[in-house]
Design a protein around this motif. Structure first.
Motif, PDB file in Angstrom:
ATOM      1  N   ALA A 270      -3.298  -5.689  11.024  1.00  0.00           N
ATOM      2  CA  ALA A 270      -3.567  -4.438  10.331  1.00  0.00           C
ATOM      3  C   ALA A 270      -2.415  -3.492  10.633  1.00  0.00           C
ATOM      4  CB  ALA A 270      -4.886  -3.834  10.792  1.00  0.00           C
ATOM      5  N   GLY A 271      -1.936  -2.806   9.598  1.00  0.00           N
ATOM      6  CA  GLY A 271      -0.844  -1.859   9.764  1.00  0.00           C
ATOM      7  C   GLY A 271       0.380  -2.274   8.977  1.00  0.00           C
ATOM      8  N   ASP A 272       1.428  -1.449   9.081  1.00  0.00           N
ATOM      9  CA  ASP A 272       2.679  -1.708   8.376  1.00  0.00           C
ATOM     10  C   ASP A 272       3.556  -2.653   9.189  1.00  0.00           C
ATOM     11  OD1 ASP A 272       1.816   0.114   6.483  1.00  0.00           O
ATOM     12  OD2 ASP A 272       2.939   1.783   7.358  1.00  0.00           O
TER      13      ASP A 272
ATOM     14  N   ALA B 114      10.710  -3.096  10.332  1.00  0.00           N
ATOM     15  CA  ALA B 114      11.741  -3.405  11.327  1.00  0.00           C
ATOM     16  C   ALA B 114      11.348  -2.927  12.720  1.00  0.00           C
ATOM     17  CB  ALA B 114      13.070  -2.783  10.908  1.00  0.00           C
ATOM     18  N   ALA B 115      10.678  -1.797  12.809  1.00  0.00           N
ATOM     19  CA  ALA B 115      10.333  -1.229  14.106  1.00  0.00           C
ATOM     20  C   ALA B 115       9.325  -2.065  14.890  1.00  0.00           C
ATOM     21  CB  ALA B 115       9.780   0.189  13.917  1.00  0.00           C
ATOM     22  N   ASN B 116       8.559  -2.920  14.206  1.00  0.00           N
ATOM     23  CA  ASN B 116       7.527  -3.681  14.923  1.00  0.00           C
ATOM     24  C   ASN B 116       7.476  -5.165  14.556  1.00  0.00           C
ATOM     25  OD1 ASN B 116       6.365  -3.603  12.399  1.00  0.00           O
ATOM     26  ND2 ASN B 116       4.766  -2.135  12.967  1.00  0.00           N
ATOM     27  N   ALA B 117       8.402  -5.642  13.759  1.00  0.00           N
ATOM     28  CA  ALA B 117       8.370  -7.047  13.328  1.00  0.00           C
ATOM     29  C   ALA B 117       8.458  -8.005  14.509  1.00  0.00           C
ATOM     30  CB  ALA B 117       9.495  -7.321  12.336  1.00  0.00           C
ATOM     31  N   ASP B 118       9.207  -7.627  15.541  1.00  0.00           N
ATOM     32  CA  ASP B 118       9.324  -8.494  16.716  1.00  0.00           C
ATOM     33  C   ASP B 118       7.984  -8.657  17.432  1.00  0.00           C
ATOM     34  OD1 ASP B 118       9.472  -5.781  17.421  1.00  0.00           O
ATOM     35  OD2 ASP B 118      10.568  -6.233  19.268  1.00  0.00           O
ATOM     36  N   ARG B 119       7.090  -7.678  17.319  1.00  0.00           N
ATOM     37  CA  ARG B 119       5.759  -7.793  17.918  1.00  0.00           C
ATOM     38  C   ARG B 119       4.961  -8.915  17.260  1.00  0.00           C
ATOM     39  NH1 ARG B 119       2.495  -2.984  17.401  1.00  0.00           N
ATOM     40  NH2 ARG B 119       1.076  -4.173  18.718  1.00  0.00           N
TER      41      ARG B 119
ATOM     42  N   MET C  50       4.220   5.591   9.381  1.00  0.00           N
ATOM     43  CA  MET C  50       4.031   4.172   9.644  1.00  0.00           C
ATOM     44  C   MET C  50       2.684   3.971  10.339  1.00  0.00           C
ATOM     45  SD  MET C  50       6.452   1.452  11.658  1.00  0.00           S
ATOM     46  CE  MET C  50       6.345   2.100  13.297  1.00  0.00           C
ATOM     47  N   THR C  51       1.891   3.041   9.809  1.00  0.00           N
ATOM     48  CA  THR C  51       0.606   2.703  10.405  1.00  0.00           C
ATOM     49  C   THR C  51       0.844   1.736  11.565  1.00  0.00           C
ATOM     50  OG1 THR C  51      -0.357   2.853   8.195  1.00  0.00           O
ATOM     51  CG2 THR C  51      -1.691   1.815   9.899  1.00  0.00           C
ATOM     52  N   PRO C  52       0.289   1.995  12.765  1.00  0.00           N
ATOM     53  CA  PRO C  52       0.492   1.090  13.900  1.00  0.00           C
ATOM     54  C   PRO C  52      -0.005  -0.320  13.577  1.00  0.00           C
ATOM     55  CG  PRO C  52      -0.651   3.094  14.592  1.00  0.00           C
ATOM     56  CD  PRO C  52      -0.559   3.123  13.101  1.00  0.00           C
ATOM     57  N   LEU C  53       0.669  -1.306  14.136  1.00  0.00           N
ATOM     58  CA  LEU C  53       0.345  -2.703  13.878  1.00  0.00           C
ATOM     59  C   LEU C  53      -0.571  -3.238  14.965  1.00  0.00           C
ATOM     60  CD1 LEU C  53       1.153  -4.890  11.824  1.00  0.00           C
ATOM     61  CD2 LEU C  53       3.002  -5.529  13.352  1.00  0.00           C
TER      62      LEU C  53
ATOM     63  N   LEU D 142       2.045  -2.492   3.878  1.00  0.00           N
ATOM     64  CA  LEU D 142       3.489  -2.452   3.722  1.00  0.00           C
ATOM     65  C   LEU D 142       4.139  -3.601   4.489  1.00  0.00           C
ATOM     66  CD1 LEU D 142       6.004  -0.856   2.695  1.00  0.00           C
ATOM     67  CD2 LEU D 142       6.023   0.237   4.944  1.00  0.00           C
ATOM     68  N   LEU D 143       4.962  -4.365   3.795  1.00  0.00           N
ATOM     69  CA  LEU D 143       5.745  -5.445   4.402  1.00  0.00           C
ATOM     70  C   LEU D 143       7.207  -5.159   4.101  1.00  0.00           C
ATOM     71  CD1 LEU D 143       6.009  -8.284   5.718  1.00  0.00           C
ATOM     72  CD2 LEU D 143       5.714  -9.239   3.427  1.00  0.00           C
ATOM     73  N   GLY D 144       7.991  -4.922   5.150  1.00  0.00           N
ATOM     74  CA  GLY D 144       9.412  -4.672   4.987  1.00  0.00           C
ATOM     75  C   GLY D 144      10.215  -5.957   5.079  1.00  0.00           C
ATOM     76  N   HIS D 145      11.514  -5.846   4.840  1.00  0.00           N
ATOM     77  CA  HIS D 145      12.387  -7.012   4.880  1.00  0.00           C
ATOM     78  C   HIS D 145      12.414  -7.674   6.255  1.00  0.00           C
ATOM     79  CE1 HIS D 145      14.033  -5.281   1.099  1.00  0.00           C
ATOM     80  NE2 HIS D 145      13.964  -6.551   0.774  1.00  0.00           N
ATOM     81  N   ALA D 146      12.366  -6.892   7.318  1.00  0.00           N
ATOM     82  CA  ALA D 146      12.363  -7.468   8.667  1.00  0.00           C
ATOM     83  C   ALA D 146      11.081  -8.268   8.901  1.00  0.00           C
ATOM     84  CB  ALA D 146      12.512  -6.376   9.722  1.00  0.00           C
ATOM     85  N   GLY D 147       9.966  -7.764   8.388  1.00  0.00           N
ATOM     86  CA  GLY D 147       8.712  -8.506   8.489  1.00  0.00           C
ATOM     87  C   GLY D 147       8.762  -9.793   7.704  1.00  0.00           C
ATOM     88  N   LEU D 148       9.362  -9.752   6.521  1.00  0.00           N
ATOM     89  CA  LEU D 148       9.518 -10.966   5.712  1.00  0.00           C
ATOM     90  C   LEU D 148      10.377 -11.987   6.435  1.00  0.00           C
ATOM     91  CD1 LEU D 148       9.129 -12.621   3.171  1.00  0.00           C
ATOM     92  CD2 LEU D 148      10.987 -11.303   2.112  1.00  0.00           C
TER      93      LEU D 148
END
Length: 142
Positions: free
Chosen positions: A20-22, A25-30, A1-4, A55-61
């Motif tokens: 910048a970054g992925d 779920a691990a960082n969407a709250d940021r 995972m690329t840091p956000l 990369l955009l995951g479901h949590a990011g969406l």
């Protein structure tokens, strides 16, 4: 995972956030917290430069859909700019593509946001319009 990472610029009625970054779920709250802190007014239009988000995951969406709903409720809108192939594919496959406003470039997104800021929608019309978004979020089981 690329840091956000994030950067922010303010224009009259528009907040431009570069990421910048992925976005997963691990960082969407940021992202959600950064957008909340960055906007000057709740009704500001928000432009998200996603040109460096591979990369955009479901949590990011889900965060994007919720930011759109909240921003529209206050009279603004969310404008996504310069999506890479993978995030664009996620928007299409989940049915979010017609709901979110996507622009080819950051410049186009900023111009659209500034034009839209000249005649903002009422909070009530934004609420009626965002109801299908909530159904989409529920349907995606994020």
């Amino acid at each position: 995972m690329t840091p956000l990472t994030f950067a922010c610029q303010h224009m009259p009625g528009v907040t431009v956030i570069s990421m910048a970054g992925d976005l997963e779920a691990a960082n969407a709250d940021r992202l959600d917290a950064f957008i909340s802190r960055s906007r000057r007014q709740p009704g500001d239009h928000v432009v998200l430069d996603l040109s460096e988000v591979p990369l955009l995951g479901h949590a990011g969406l889900r965060v994007l859909l919720n930011v759109r709903a909240l921003t529209r409720w206050h009279g603004g809108d969310l404008h996504l700019a310069a999506l890479q192939e993978s995030p664009a594919r996620l928007l299409t496959s989940t049915g979010a593509s017609p709901i979110l406003t996507v622009h080819r470039s950051v410049e186009q997104a900023i111009l659209a946001a500034m034009r839209a800021g000249q005649d903002p929608p009422t909070p009530q019309s934004a609420f009626r319009e965002h109801m299908p978004v909530m159904s989409l979020c529920d349907r995606m089981d994020l």
